[in-house]
Write an enzyme that holds these catalytic residues in place. Structure first.
Site, PDB file in Angstrom:
ATOM      1  N   GLY A  31      46.930 -23.909 -26.349  1.00  9.40           N
ATOM      2  CA  GLY A  31      48.111 -23.878 -27.205  1.00  9.40           C
ATOM      3  C   GLY A  31      48.143 -22.661 -28.103  1.00  9.40           C
ATOM      4  O   GLY A  31      49.042 -22.500 -28.923  1.00  9.40           O
ATOM      5  N   GLY A  86      40.365 -22.377 -28.045  1.00  8.65           N
ATOM      6  CA  GLY A  86      41.165 -21.600 -28.995  1.00  8.65           C
ATOM      7  C   GLY A  86      40.420 -20.402 -29.570  1.00  8.65           C
ATOM      8  O   GLY A  86      41.050 -19.441 -30.026  1.00  8.65           O
ATOM      9  N   LYS A  93      30.698 -26.361 -38.539  1.00  6.00           N
ATOM     10  CA  LYS A  93      31.555 -26.923 -37.486  1.00  6.00           C
ATOM     11  C   LYS A  93      31.780 -25.899 -36.379  1.00  6.00           C
ATOM     12  O   LYS A  93      32.779 -25.931 -35.663  1.00  6.00           O
ATOM     13  CB  LYS A  93      32.900 -27.382 -38.067  1.00  6.00           C
ATOM     14  CG  LYS A  93      32.792 -28.484 -39.102  1.00  6.00           C
ATOM     15  CD  LYS A  93      32.325 -29.785 -38.479  1.00  6.00           C
ATOM     16  CE  LYS A  93      32.251 -30.898 -39.526  1.00  6.00           C
ATOM     17  NZ  LYS A  93      31.636 -32.123 -38.985  1.00  6.00           N
ATOM     18  N   ARG A  94      30.848 -24.979 -36.262  1.00  5.10           N
ATOM     19  CA  ARG A  94      30.879 -23.949 -35.197  1.00  5.10           C
ATOM     20  C   ARG A  94      32.182 -23.144 -35.226  1.00  5.10           C
ATOM     21  O   ARG A  94      32.732 -22.772 -34.197  1.00  5.10           O
ATOM     22  CB  ARG A  94      30.670 -24.590 -33.816  1.00  5.10           C
ATOM     23  CG  ARG A  94      29.433 -25.484 -33.692  1.00  5.10           C
ATOM     24  CD  ARG A  94      28.183 -24.849 -34.281  1.00  5.10           C
ATOM     25  NE  ARG A  94      26.978 -25.655 -34.056  1.00  5.10           N
ATOM     26  CZ  ARG A  94      26.246 -26.185 -35.039  1.00  5.10           C
ATOM     27  NH1 ARG A  94      26.584 -26.022 -36.311  1.00  5.10           N
ATOM     28  NH2 ARG A  94      25.153 -26.862 -34.764  1.00  5.10           N
ATOM     29  N   ARG A 139      38.920 -32.117 -21.922  1.00  5.42           N
ATOM     30  CA  ARG A 139      39.347 -32.879 -23.121  1.00  5.42           C
ATOM     31  C   ARG A 139      40.720 -33.518 -22.911  1.00  5.42           C
ATOM     32  O   ARG A 139      41.276 -34.118 -23.829  1.00  5.42           O
ATOM     33  CB  ARG A 139      39.443 -31.951 -24.350  1.00  5.42           C
ATOM     34  CG  ARG A 139      38.239 -31.064 -24.573  1.00  5.42           C
ATOM     35  CD  ARG A 139      37.150 -31.730 -25.389  1.00  5.42           C
ATOM     36  NE  ARG A 139      36.052 -30.802 -25.587  1.00  5.42           N
ATOM     37  CZ  ARG A 139      34.788 -31.044 -25.239  1.00  5.42           C
ATOM     38  NH1 ARG A 139      34.456 -32.207 -24.705  1.00  5.42           N
ATOM     39  NH2 ARG A 139      33.855 -30.151 -25.450  1.00  5.42           N
ATOM     40  N   LEU A 194      39.790 -25.065 -31.060  1.00  2.35           N
ATOM     41  CA  LEU A 194      40.559 -26.009 -31.872  1.00  2.35           C
ATOM     42  C   LEU A 194      39.657 -27.067 -32.504  1.00  2.35           C
ATOM     43  O   LEU A 194      38.761 -27.599 -31.844  1.00  2.35           O
ATOM     44  CB  LEU A 194      41.559 -26.709 -30.946  1.00  2.35           C
ATOM     45  CG  LEU A 194      42.356 -27.875 -31.521  1.00  2.35           C
ATOM     46  CD1 LEU A 194      43.356 -27.388 -32.555  1.00  2.35           C
ATOM     47  CD2 LEU A 194      43.070 -28.621 -30.400  1.00  2.35           C
ATOM     48  N   GLU A 207      39.555 -27.204 -22.095  1.00  2.72           N
ATOM     49  CA  GLU A 207      40.724 -28.050 -22.371  1.00  2.72           C
ATOM     50  C   GLU A 207      40.872 -29.171 -21.344  1.00  2.72           C
ATOM     51  O   GLU A 207      41.162 -30.310 -21.688  1.00  2.72           O
ATOM     52  CB  GLU A 207      42.006 -27.194 -22.399  1.00  2.72           C
ATOM     53  CG  GLU A 207      42.227 -26.429 -23.696  1.00  2.72           C
ATOM     54  CD  GLU A 207      41.462 -25.105 -23.764  1.00  2.72           C
ATOM     55  OE1 GLU A 207      40.625 -24.835 -22.879  1.00  2.72           O
ATOM     56  OE2 GLU A 207      41.695 -24.343 -24.720  1.00  2.72           O
ATOM     57  N   LEU A 226      38.910 -30.379 -32.982  1.00  2.00           N
ATOM     58  CA  LEU A 226      39.375 -31.521 -32.185  1.00  2.00           C
ATOM     59  C   LEU A 226      39.678 -32.741 -33.049  1.00  2.00           C
ATOM     60  O   LEU A 226      40.419 -33.624 -32.623  1.00  2.00           O
ATOM     61  CB  LEU A 226      38.345 -31.851 -31.100  1.00  2.00           C
ATOM     62  CG  LEU A 226      38.201 -30.740 -30.030  1.00  2.00           C
ATOM     63  CD1 LEU A 226      36.981 -30.991 -29.148  1.00  2.00           C
ATOM     64  CD2 LEU A 226      39.454 -30.642 -29.171  1.00  2.00           C
ATOM     65  N   GLU A 267      41.172 -17.816 -27.172  1.00  2.00           N
ATOM     66  CA  GLU A 267      42.574 -17.409 -27.344  1.00  2.00           C
ATOM     67  C   GLU A 267      42.706 -16.447 -28.527  1.00  2.00           C
ATOM     68  O   GLU A 267      43.445 -15.461 -28.466  1.00  2.00           O
ATOM     69  CB  GLU A 267      43.454 -18.640 -27.562  1.00  2.00           C
ATOM     70  CG  GLU A 267      43.529 -19.530 -26.336  1.00  2.00           C
ATOM     71  CD  GLU A 267      44.456 -20.711 -26.556  1.00  2.00           C
ATOM     72  OE1 GLU A 267      45.576 -20.685 -26.034  1.00  2.00           O
ATOM     73  OE2 GLU A 267      44.062 -21.661 -27.269  1.00  2.00           O
ATOM     74  N   ALA A 302      34.233 -22.442 -31.789  1.00  2.00           N
ATOM     75  CA  ALA A 302      34.292 -23.564 -30.835  1.00  2.00           C
ATOM     76  C   ALA A 302      35.724 -23.982 -30.540  1.00  2.00           C
ATOM     77  O   ALA A 302      35.953 -25.028 -29.940  1.00  2.00           O
ATOM     78  CB  ALA A 302      33.509 -24.750 -31.384  1.00  2.00           C
TER      79      ALA A 302
END
Ligand code: 1HE
Length: 261
Positions: free
Chosen positions: A143, A112, A28-29, A138, A67, A135, A69, A115, A65
């Site tokens: 966050g 993220g 899931k990267r 999307r 958060l 972000e 999603l 981040e 990758a």
């Protein structure tokens, strides 16, 4: 807490006094889901006393990758606040934990993931790294503390551009604007990160503490308070036996010289 209790999406190992934490969800990267974020918080809150530095890296072709999603789709508004605060807690443990953190970045360092990278103290990027804040595309907002940590690294205007246009920055561009401090060839990031980690581990612990905890506070305070805080940190450092022994070693021609470039 034992490292074997971490979720399988995180893998921790020891290299002497350096701990390696690897994001381990390559299929899931390395998208960050709740158990991973909680695991990051636990890992950095319960480091063994003899660990002096952490290397943070990602398994597979990408660092992260961002958060996951899939977690967002059904979340209610206030749950979103709590979710963001849980990231803040976890990444705060990375930035203001007990030891410096060297992040090794390759492939996607996105949302993220960027981040999280921004919470580390030293970032080593491989030439295949790329950075983006998608972000906006999307329909969401950062966050994981990026609004606070990224402007001091790259400036508010650059960050705003990344957010508004969802542009991707290359590893070279990231290095130029301060996202990474080191740029190395593909496949060389981990070795460089580990080398730097061992070098950092050789410093006096108080100096590392002050660089992590005192310097950013001085940088964010008014100059007058900054000078006083710096004087206090300087005095504490030099009063330590570790400093006395190292200064004596240099004066007796036993300590290392500054290497010429
Ligand atoms: C994911 C995620 C994810 C991949 N959440 N599942 N982040 C993003 O908007 C970045 C979204 N991801 C991508 O743009 C691409 O996946 C990558 C450029 C990172 C990698 O591309 P690629 O071609 O290597 O992989 P892929 O085929 O897109 O993805 C492989 C699998 O990972 C696929 O699942 P599969 O079940 O179909 O195999 C993807 O769905 C899954 N995957 N990224 C969930 N992010 C605290 S606020 C922070 C806000 C943000 O971080 S926003 C940014 C989110």
């Amino acid at each position: 807490m034992s490292w074997s209790d971490l979720p399988s999406s995180l893998q921790a190992e020891r290299r002497g006094v350096v701990a390696v934490l690897r994001l381990n969800r390559a299929d899931k990267r390395n998208a960050l889901n709740d158990p991973m974020v909680a695991g990051i918080e636990t890992f950095f809150s319960t480091l063994p006393d003899d660990i002096r530095v952490v290397v943070l890296c990602g398994q597979g072709a990408h660092f992260s990758a961002g958060l996951d999603l899939t977690e967002l789709v059904d979340r209610k508004t206030f749950a979103g606040v709590e979710h963001s605060r849980s990231w803040h807690r976890a990444f705060d443990r990375v930035q203001f934990g007990s030891v410096p953190v060297v992040a090794v970045l390759h492939g996607a360092v996105v949302g993220g993931g960027l981040e999280l990278a921004a919470a580390a103290h030293v970032r080593v990027a491989e030439r295949n790294a790329f950075y983006a804040l998608p972000e906006g595309s999307r329909g969401i907002y950062l966050g994981g503390g990026g609004s606070v940590r990224l402007p001091p690294l790259i400036g508010t205007a650059r960050m705003m551009d990344m957010m508004l246009t969802a542009r991707t920055l290359s590893a070279e561009e990231g290095q130029m604007i301060g996202l990474s401090q080191y740029l190395v060839d593909e496949g060389q990031g981990f070795a460089k990160g580990l080398e730097l980690a061992h070098r950092i581990a050789d410093n006096a612990p108080f100096t590392n503490f002050a660089a992590m905890h005192v310097l950013p506070r001085i940088a964010g305070s008014d100059p007058a308070a900054g000078y006083v805080t710096e004087a206090l940190a300087a005095a504490i450092a030099q009063g330590d036996d570790e400093a006395k022994a190292r200064l004596k070693a240099f004066l007796e021609k036993r300590g290392p010289k500054v290497a010429r470039k």
